[in-house]
Scaffold this motif. Structure first.
Motif, mmCIF file in Angstrom:
data_model
loop_
_atom_site.group_PDB
_atom_site.id
_atom_site.type_symbol
_atom_site.label_atom_id
_atom_site.label_comp_id
_atom_site.label_asym_id
_atom_site.label_seq_id
_atom_site.Cartn_x
_atom_site.Cartn_y
_atom_site.Cartn_z
ATOM 1 N N ASP A 15 0.830 -1.206 0.000
ATOM 2 C CA ASP A 15 0.000 0.000 0.000
ATOM 3 C C ASP A 15 0.864 1.255 0.000
ATOM 4 N N TRP A 16 1.916 1.245 0.825
ATOM 5 C CA TRP A 16 2.779 2.428 0.939
ATOM 6 C C TRP A 16 3.498 2.720 -0.370
ATOM 7 N N PHE A 17 4.137 1.691 -0.940
ATOM 8 C CA PHE A 17 4.941 1.924 -2.132
ATOM 9 C C PHE A 17 4.126 1.946 -3.415
ATOM 10 N N GLY A 18 2.868 1.464 -3.363
ATOM 11 C CA GLY A 18 2.007 1.552 -4.537
ATOM 12 C C GLY A 18 2.015 0.332 -5.427
ATOM 13 N N LYS A 128 7.687 10.636 -2.809
ATOM 14 C CA LYS A 128 6.761 11.254 -1.862
ATOM 15 C C LYS A 128 6.627 10.375 -0.617
ATOM 16 N N ASP A 129 6.813 10.969 0.548
ATOM 17 C CA ASP A 129 6.711 10.255 1.826
ATOM 18 C C ASP A 129 7.653 9.064 1.914
ATOM 19 N N LYS A 131 8.379 6.897 -0.456
ATOM 20 C CA LYS A 131 7.815 5.722 -1.131
ATOM 21 C C LYS A 131 8.812 5.027 -2.059
ATOM 22 N N GLU A 135 6.890 4.339 -7.904
ATOM 23 C CA GLU A 135 5.972 5.144 -8.711
ATOM 24 C C GLU A 135 6.648 5.664 -9.971
ATOM 25 N N LYS A 196 6.604 3.079 12.110
ATOM 26 C CA LYS A 196 6.339 3.743 10.831
ATOM 27 C C LYS A 196 6.179 5.257 10.970
ATOM 28 N N ARG A 200 8.823 8.307 9.351
ATOM 29 C CA ARG A 200 8.399 9.465 8.563
ATOM 30 C C ARG A 200 8.887 10.774 9.185
#
Length: 291
Positions: A15-18, A128-129, A131, A135, A196, A200
């Motif tokens: 979910d985090w990395f897409g 972003k964040d 990741k 992406e 986590k 961040r």
């Protein structure tokens, strides 16, 4: 049956990395080797960009072509014959040639290639964040994208990860190599999930430190680097000797073999204080560039 914390972490990673799905392992090296072995067993031919990490190499079972022009010609020829090919590379090359634009890949027939990328130096740091590179790599339009690597760089945990489609992850999960290998420590997986928010926060600190360093140093005369990444490769290896005289130690060792030239990099991290970075910049400014 697996301990549920693995599934929790894998869902969070995906979910985090897409990605559609992910898989955790005991190391980034194992993750890369497992991906390569899986693709070889499908009958794919492996091709590497220069300086790809050893985790994505399988001795005697891969192409040794390193010239980009020759590699492009061969891959285009294989695509015309519908031969399965895999292009492997590192997401960060430390010279500014890969992330974030990956211009080096634009000459390849990516829509017909499986792209395998080691993102050990991108996970939790770039994008972003934090990741990573997934992406940016997804936007290249490869036939299939598999991203793997270590979580030890940014997160300080001995855990490997693979990001891919659900179909690919399911296939790897059922290989003898995966079922026969030791998993990542459950304690490491639990730490990753429970920390986590801290990760961040520290990413914000890291990015502030990078910007502070760049504001104090005209980076280009001294270093090669990828935008947004905390590693700065020395253009003049003698700078490492100069920094050592100032009681500043940086990354310097021969890699991947003792026969290669020393790898020299300066790494900014989230725990550096403002005074540390100011001292570093002063030491760099005092380096005689003609030396």
């Amino acid at each position: 049956m697996r301990i549920s914390i693995y599934e929790d972490a894998e869902k969070y990673l995906a979910d985090w990395f897409g990605a559609e799905d992910s898989l955790t392992l005991s190391s980034g090296y194992l993750a890369g080797q497992l991906v390569c072995q899986s693709l070889l067993e499908e009958g794919c031919k492996l091709f590497h960009l220069p300086n790809t990490h050893p985790a994505l190499h399988v001795e005697s079972r891969e192409s040794k072509i390193s010239n980009i022009q020759d590699l492009t010609t061969i891959l285009n020829s294989r695509m015309q014959k519908s031969e399965s090919s895999v292009l492997l590379l590192d997401s960060i090359d430390f010279h500014g040639n890969h992330y974030p634009d990956y211009d080096i890949l634009h000459s390849f027939p990516l829509e017909k290639l499986i792209l395998v990328v080691d993102d050990s130096h991108g996970f939790g740091v770039v994008g972003k964040d934090g990741k990573g590179s997934f992406e940016a790599l997804s936007n290249l339009g490869a036939k299939e994208l598999i991203v793997c690597g270590s979580l030890n760089k940014a997160f300080g945990l001995q855990v490997g990860a693979i990001l891919a489609t659900k179909k690919r992850i399911t296939q790897i999960r059922h290989t003898p190599q995966f079922t026969g290998a030791s998993p990542a420590s459950p304690a490491n997986i639990a730490t990753f999930l429970e920390a986590k928010n801290l990760y961040r926060e520290r990413l914000d600190s890291l990015r502030q430190n990078i910007e502070l360093f760049k504001s104090l140093i005209e980076v280009d005369p001294f270093f090669e680097y990828n935008s947004g990444h905390p590693a700065f490769s020395l253009k003049n290896p003698k700078l490492a000797d100069h920094l050592e005289t100032e009681n500043i130690l940086i990354t310097r060792f021969q890699y991947p073999t003792q026969a290669t030239s020393p790898l020299t990099r300066l790494i900014i991290n989230a725990t550096h204080r403002q005074e540390d970075i100011e001292k570093l910049s002063e030491a760099i400014h005092s380096f005689p560039q003609t030396g």
